[in-house]
Scaffold this motif. Structure first.
Motif, PDB file in Angstrom:
ATOM      1  N   ALA A 226      10.257  -4.162  10.604  1.00 66.08           N
ATOM      2  CA  ALA A 226       9.517  -5.418  10.449  1.00 66.08           C
ATOM      3  C   ALA A 226       8.911  -5.545   9.059  1.00 66.08           C
ATOM      4  O   ALA A 226       8.911  -6.630   8.469  1.00 66.08           O
ATOM      5  N   VAL A 227       8.402  -4.449   8.511  1.00 64.77           N
ATOM      6  CA  VAL A 227       7.835  -4.478   7.158  1.00 64.77           C
ATOM      7  C   VAL A 227       8.916  -4.835   6.138  1.00 64.77           C
ATOM      8  O   VAL A 227       8.699  -5.648   5.232  1.00 64.77           O
ATOM      9  N   VAL A 228      10.098  -4.248   6.287  1.00 62.13           N
ATOM     10  CA  VAL A 228      11.199  -4.546   5.370  1.00 62.13           C
ATOM     11  C   VAL A 228      11.667  -5.987   5.553  1.00 62.13           C
ATOM     12  O   VAL A 228      11.892  -6.717   4.585  1.00 62.13           O
TER      13      VAL A 228
ATOM     14  N   ALA B 276       4.685  -2.810  -2.401  1.00 60.40           N
ATOM     15  CA  ALA B 276       4.668  -3.782  -3.492  1.00 60.40           C
ATOM     16  C   ALA B 276       4.743  -5.166  -2.871  1.00 60.40           C
ATOM     17  O   ALA B 276       4.604  -5.330  -1.660  1.00 60.40           O
ATOM     18  N   THR B 277       4.941  -6.187  -3.704  1.00 58.56           N
ATOM     19  CA  THR B 277       5.093  -7.552  -3.207  1.00 58.56           C
ATOM     20  C   THR B 277       6.436  -8.108  -3.674  1.00 58.56           C
ATOM     21  O   THR B 277       6.590  -8.427  -4.848  1.00 58.56           O
ATOM     22  N   PRO B 278       7.458  -8.194  -2.807  1.00 58.10           N
ATOM     23  CA  PRO B 278       7.402  -7.806  -1.396  1.00 58.10           C
ATOM     24  C   PRO B 278       7.619  -6.305  -1.213  1.00 58.10           C
ATOM     25  O   PRO B 278       8.076  -5.628  -2.131  1.00 58.10           O
ATOM     26  N   CYS B 279       7.315  -5.804  -0.019  1.00 61.30           N
ATOM     27  CA  CYS B 279       7.612  -4.409   0.307  1.00 61.30           C
ATOM     28  C   CYS B 279       9.129  -4.235   0.401  1.00 61.30           C
ATOM     29  O   CYS B 279       9.825  -5.085   0.966  1.00 61.30           O
ATOM     30  N   THR B 280       9.638  -3.144  -0.149  1.00 65.39           N
ATOM     31  CA  THR B 280      11.073  -2.863  -0.113  1.00 65.39           C
ATOM     32  C   THR B 280      11.297  -1.423   0.300  1.00 65.39           C
ATOM     33  O   THR B 280      10.432  -0.561   0.088  1.00 65.39           O
ATOM     34  N   PRO B 281      12.451  -1.109   0.881  1.00 60.18           N
ATOM     35  CA  PRO B 281      12.710   0.271   1.274  1.00 60.18           C
ATOM     36  C   PRO B 281      13.070   1.134   0.075  1.00 60.18           C
ATOM     37  O   PRO B 281      13.701   0.664  -0.878  1.00 60.18           O
ATOM     38  N   THR B 282      12.660   2.380   0.103  1.00 63.81           N
ATOM     39  CA  THR B 282      13.109   3.344  -0.894  1.00 63.81           C
ATOM     40  C   THR B 282      14.556   3.693  -0.606  1.00 63.81           C
ATOM     41  O   THR B 282      15.156   3.213   0.371  1.00 63.81           O
ATOM     42  N   GLU B 283      15.149   4.553  -1.417  1.00 60.15           N
ATOM     43  CA  GLU B 283      16.534   4.963  -1.162  1.00 60.15           C
ATOM     44  C   GLU B 283      16.658   5.611   0.210  1.00 60.15           C
ATOM     45  O   GLU B 283      17.605   5.340   0.952  1.00 60.15           O
TER      46      GLU B 283
ATOM     47  N   GLY C  99      14.623   5.057   2.646  1.00 58.04           N
ATOM     48  CA  GLY C  99      14.329   4.004   3.599  1.00 58.04           C
ATOM     49  C   GLY C  99      15.502   3.097   3.884  1.00 58.04           C
ATOM     50  O   GLY C  99      15.624   2.545   4.989  1.00 58.04           O
ATOM     51  N   GLN C 100      16.400   2.926   2.909  1.00 57.63           N
ATOM     52  CA  GLN C 100      17.556   2.062   3.103  1.00 57.63           C
ATOM     53  C   GLN C 100      18.437   2.562   4.237  1.00 57.63           C
ATOM     54  O   GLN C 100      18.890   1.792   5.085  1.00 57.63           O
TER      55      GLN C 100
END
Length: 300
Positions: free
Chosen positions: A13-15, A53-60, A62-63
């Motif tokens: 949901a955050v992503v 960050a804005t927007p929140c993104t996944p790290t490697e 997290g992807q």
């Protein structure tokens, strides 16, 4: 290693939403609850999964986990639907697509896929030469792309050819190409380009002149405005046939060099996952693309 489903849902949901606040609203929990779930998930896997960050993104890391989370969500929705328990739960399909397909045939596919299905769409606009990267990053589960090589874990469906023509208004042609379309006149005539990833105009110029030139450029990253601005005479640009049928018939747009289109073969790459929503979308994409795209490209 078993992962907590509530933590996975919070992470996805955050992503999806781009922030902890919007994720909390979607999940109907507090922001602190979302934050705690993400923290526990990161501790569980031993890696940071979200860039705050804005927007929140996944790290490697997290992807890869995001793709797993979306696959779990799709499979659960499919299972609920099979037992009649998913009537009130929509299935979100994240799709990558180039702007010209979105402006022409893809909306028809989206509408067909959603008929009788509880599907919502999360559309990511990206150039067809780069949209496969969205699949590699796990940000989408399907994409319209010019890349025929399957991304790991994906199937590939050939869609057809989207034909582009170098077009301009008659007044622009008279003003800039009265002496013909040559390397010299192309170097001076203002050119419309969608964005920094759009290489279609350059492909046309190289095909005609066999060289690279640097004409004045107007950057215009909106498909319908691109057509309108070309008709107004600001510059010339590469426009797909389906967007300008009426304008060409009316003589509002003419080809710089007749018979010199640039054809782009398109493919539908999608996760190798047998779930109802994705299968419906794939079939709808096949039908919609087949009604608009060409079956073969121009040779030469």
């Amino acid at each position: 290693m078993a992962l907590d489903s509530a933590q996975l849902s919070a992470f996805a949901a955050v992503v999806d939403e781009g922030s902890f606040e919007r994720a909390a609203a979607v999940l109907h929990v507090t922001r602190s609850a979302v934050s705690q779930r993400i923290k526990l998930l990161e501790e569980r896997v031993g890696q940071v999964l979200v860039r705050r960050a804005t927007p929140c993104t996944p790290t490697e890391a997290g992807q890869a986990l995001y793709r797993h989370a979306r696959e779990v969500a799709l499979s659960e929705a499919d299972a609920l639907d099979a037992i009649g328990g998913g009537q009130h739960t929509s299935t979100r399909l994240a799709v990558g697509v180039n702007a010209d397909s979105l402006a022409t045939w893809l909306p028809l596919a989206m509408a067909r896929a959603a008929e009788g299905e509880n599907i919502t769409f999360d559309i990511h606009v990206e150039d067809q030469d780069h949209s496969a990267n969205l699949l590699r990053e796990g940000r989408v589960m399907a994409a319209v792309t010019a890349d025929p090589q399957p991304v790991q874990g994906c199937k590939v469906l050939p869609l057809g050819v989207l034909r582009y023509r170098a077009l301009a208004s008659p007044a622009f042609m008279e003003r800039h190409f009265a002496a013909g379309v040559t390397a010299a006149t192309l170097a001076k005539a203002p050119m419309l380009v969608f964005n920094r990833k759009d290489a279609l105009q350059e492909r046309f110029v190289r095909r005609v002149t066999r060289r690279a030139i640097a004409p004045p450029v107007h950057w215009l990253p909106e498909a319908h405005a691109f057509v309108t601005t070309t008709r107004a005479g600001l510059g010339w640009g590469m426009i797909p046939d389906p967007m300008v049928v009426d304008a060409r018939k009316a003589g509002e747009l003419v080809e710089l060099i007749p018979g010199k289109p640039v054809d782009v073969a398109l493919y539908w790459q999608y996760w190798r996952l047998n779930v109802r929503a994705l299968n419906h979308m794939t079939e709808a994409v096949r039908e919609a693309a087949g009604s608009v795209l060409l079956s073969t490209a121009v040779k030469g």
